[in-house]
Design an enzyme around this catalytic site. Structure first.
Site, PDB file in Angstrom:
ATOM      1  N   GLY A  15       0.669  -1.213   0.231  1.00 10.08           N
ATOM      2  CA  GLY A  15       0.100  -0.007  -0.079  1.00 10.08           C
ATOM      3  C   GLY A  15       0.869   1.317   0.040  1.00 10.08           C
ATOM      4  O   GLY A  15       1.850   1.259   0.597  1.00 10.08           O
ATOM      5  N   ASP A 107       5.119  -5.343   5.816  1.00  7.85           N
ATOM      6  CA  ASP A 107       5.796  -6.375   6.011  1.00  7.85           C
ATOM      7  C   ASP A 107       5.736  -7.438   4.869  1.00  7.85           C
ATOM      8  O   ASP A 107       6.669  -8.470   4.810  1.00  7.85           O
ATOM      9  CB  ASP A 107       5.172  -7.195   7.345  1.00  7.85           C
ATOM     10  CG  ASP A 107       3.458  -7.372   7.024  1.00  7.85           C
ATOM     11  OD1 ASP A 107       3.056  -6.757   6.256  1.00  7.85           O
ATOM     12  OD2 ASP A 107       3.052  -7.979   7.829  1.00  7.85           O
ATOM     13  N   ARG A 176      -6.203  -2.904   8.997  1.00  9.45           N
ATOM     14  CA  ARG A 176      -6.850  -4.313   8.964  1.00  9.45           C
ATOM     15  C   ARG A 176      -6.371  -5.236   9.963  1.00  9.45           C
ATOM     16  O   ARG A 176      -7.156  -6.038  10.577  1.00  9.45           O
ATOM     17  CB  ARG A 176      -6.037  -4.812   7.548  1.00  9.45           C
ATOM     18  CG  ARG A 176      -6.854  -6.069   7.125  1.00  9.45           C
ATOM     19  CD  ARG A 176      -6.466  -6.462   5.792  1.00  9.45           C
ATOM     20  NE  ARG A 176      -5.102  -6.303   5.124  1.00  9.45           N
ATOM     21  CZ  ARG A 176      -4.930  -5.864   4.205  1.00  9.45           C
ATOM     22  NH1 ARG A 176      -5.712  -6.083   3.169  1.00  9.45           N
ATOM     23  NH2 ARG A 176      -3.641  -5.439   3.627  1.00  9.45           N
TER      24      ARG A 176
HETATM   25  O1  F6P Z   1      -1.934   0.826   3.598  1.00 10.13           O
HETATM   26  C1  F6P Z   1      -2.445  -0.281   4.580  1.00 10.13           C
HETATM   27  C2  F6P Z   1      -3.788  -0.469   4.488  1.00 10.13           C
HETATM   28  O2  F6P Z   1      -4.474   0.838   4.336  1.00 10.13           O
HETATM   29  C3  F6P Z   1      -4.563  -1.244   5.359  1.00 10.13           C
HETATM   30  O3  F6P Z   1      -5.038  -0.737   6.501  1.00 10.13           O
HETATM   31  C4  F6P Z   1      -5.893  -1.650   4.438  1.00 10.13           C
HETATM   32  O4  F6P Z   1      -6.638  -2.736   4.954  1.00 10.13           O
HETATM   33  C5  F6P Z   1      -5.074  -1.916   3.287  1.00 10.13           C
HETATM   34  O5  F6P Z   1      -3.948  -1.081   3.212  1.00 10.13           O
HETATM   35  C6  F6P Z   1      -5.940  -1.937   2.060  1.00 10.13           C
HETATM   36  O6  F6P Z   1      -5.206  -1.642   1.021  1.00 10.13           O
HETATM   37  P1  F6P Z   1      -5.583  -2.017  -0.488  1.00 10.13           P
HETATM   38  O7  F6P Z   1      -6.789  -1.372  -0.714  1.00 10.13           O
HETATM   39  O8  F6P Z   1      -4.486  -1.543  -1.220  1.00 10.13           O
HETATM   40  O9  F6P Z   1      -5.691  -3.599  -0.563  1.00 10.13           O
END
Ligand code: F6P
Length: 328
Positions: A15, A107, A176
């Site tokens: 992300g 991670d 998450r």
């Molecule tokens: O960047 C971290 C995060 O924002 C989490 O808190 C979230 O669940 C997830 O990424 C969602 O990312 P994407 O929409 O890219 O799957």
């Protein structure tokens, strides 16, 4: 003897997070200062597999310190999860002459970097970049401060309308697996209750708290819910509370991906610059398979494996305890 590094590849993966661009800038400029070539790898590990390389000079990172997102783009790459995918990526790096890597991400990014480095003996240093702040070995990750400020601005605005209409608002924030944003922004925004994945707060407890507020003439309230909370998200919690609290006018706001964007705060820009600089210096000093993080306002290295294996709980105990008292 440590082999001298000539060409560093830099990538952002997972992300995106505000501050990634400031970090790329620091990696490029520090690398060039130390006499290295620097290559940008587009779309994270996907770009490594697909040979999407771009030469970076000092000028290529002009005017990006203030930008959210990542100029190198980011992606999640299934092929890189396989040995064959990583082998293909490594062959591409060899062809390009890239002999060391700086990987910025969370991670998943660390896991990929660690495997590639171990299997193919290429030095890597990782930089913690995620708004979730859920990485062991660094007090803060890139983007966390900016995301908190975005959330606080939203809470303040929602509070205006909540107070005007005597409403109860449930605001869901990202995380998450981590309650860091919920706890920090909820504390700063004066939330009446905060629900976190790391702590089981039953609906009955929440209702009791809201009842107490109502008894003391509180006419509007804000509850912050981390997306990973075990009760099943803001809409579900709102529905359960509504069943008990017929008189309350309840609204739900999911802040979603707006938390990932925006110009980085000064804190994130400086953190990103420090860690990008430190990552290149660490490679130059012969370090590998480490994360550069910030602890007690000092740059510290942590083994990637240690960081990957310990990322489960990071919330500040005092904040958790305090929030139950101050949110009454
Ligand atoms: O960047 C971290 C995060 O924002 C989490 O808190 C979230 O669940 C997830 O990424 C969602 O990312 P994407 O929409 O890219 O799957």
């Amino acid at each position: 003897m440590v082999k001298a590094i000539k060409k560093i590849g830099v990538l952002t993966s997972g992300g995106d997070a505000p501050g990634m661009n400031a970090c790329i800038r620091a990696v490029v400029r520090t690398g060039i200062y130390l006499g290295k070539e620097v290559v940008g790898i587009k779309q994270g590990y996907q770009g490594m597999v697909d040979r999407k390389f771009v030469n970076m000079d000092s000028h290529s990172v002009c005017n990006i310190i203030q930008l959210g997102g990542t100029i190198l783009k980011t992606a999640r790459c299934d092929e890189f999860r396989t040995y064959e995918g990583r082998q293909k990526a490594y062959k591409n790096l060899k062809k390009e002459g890239i002999d060391a890597l700086v990987a910025i991400g969370g991670d998943g990014t660390f896991t990929g970097a660690e495997l590639l480095s171990r299997e193919f003996d290429i030095p890597v240093i990782c930089v913690p970049g995620t708004i979730d702040n859920d990485l062991y070995g660094s007090d803060f990750t890139l983007g966390y401060d900016t995301a908190n400020n975005t959330v606080i601005e939203a809470i303040d605005k929602i509070r205006d309308t909540a107070a005007s209409h005597d409403r109860l608002f449930f605001i869901e924030v990202m995380g998450r697996d981590s309650g860091c944003i919920a706890l920090w922004a909820g504390t700063a925004g004066g939330a009446e209750a905060i629900l976190l994945p790391e702590k089981d707060t039953g609906i009955e407890d929440l209702i009791q708290k809201l009842e107490k507020g109502a008894d003391s003439n509180k006419s509007s309230s804000i509850v912050i819910i981390a997306e990973g909370d075990k009760n099943g998200g803001a809409y579900h919690v709102a529905k359960l509370v509504k069943e008990k609290f017929q008189f309350y006018d309840i609204k739900v706001t999911i802040l979603g991906h707006l938390q990932r964007g925006g110009s980085p705060t000064s804190f994130d820009r400086v953190l990103a610059s420090r860690l990008g600089y430190a990552a290149v210096k660490a490679l130059e000093a012969g370090e590998t398979r480490k994360m550069v993080g910030i602890r007690g306002n000092r740059v510290k290295l942590t083994d990637l494996v240690e960081s990957i294996n310990n990322n489960s709980f990071k919330l500040e105990e005092d904040l958790m305890e305090m929030s139950t008292i101050l949110t009454i």
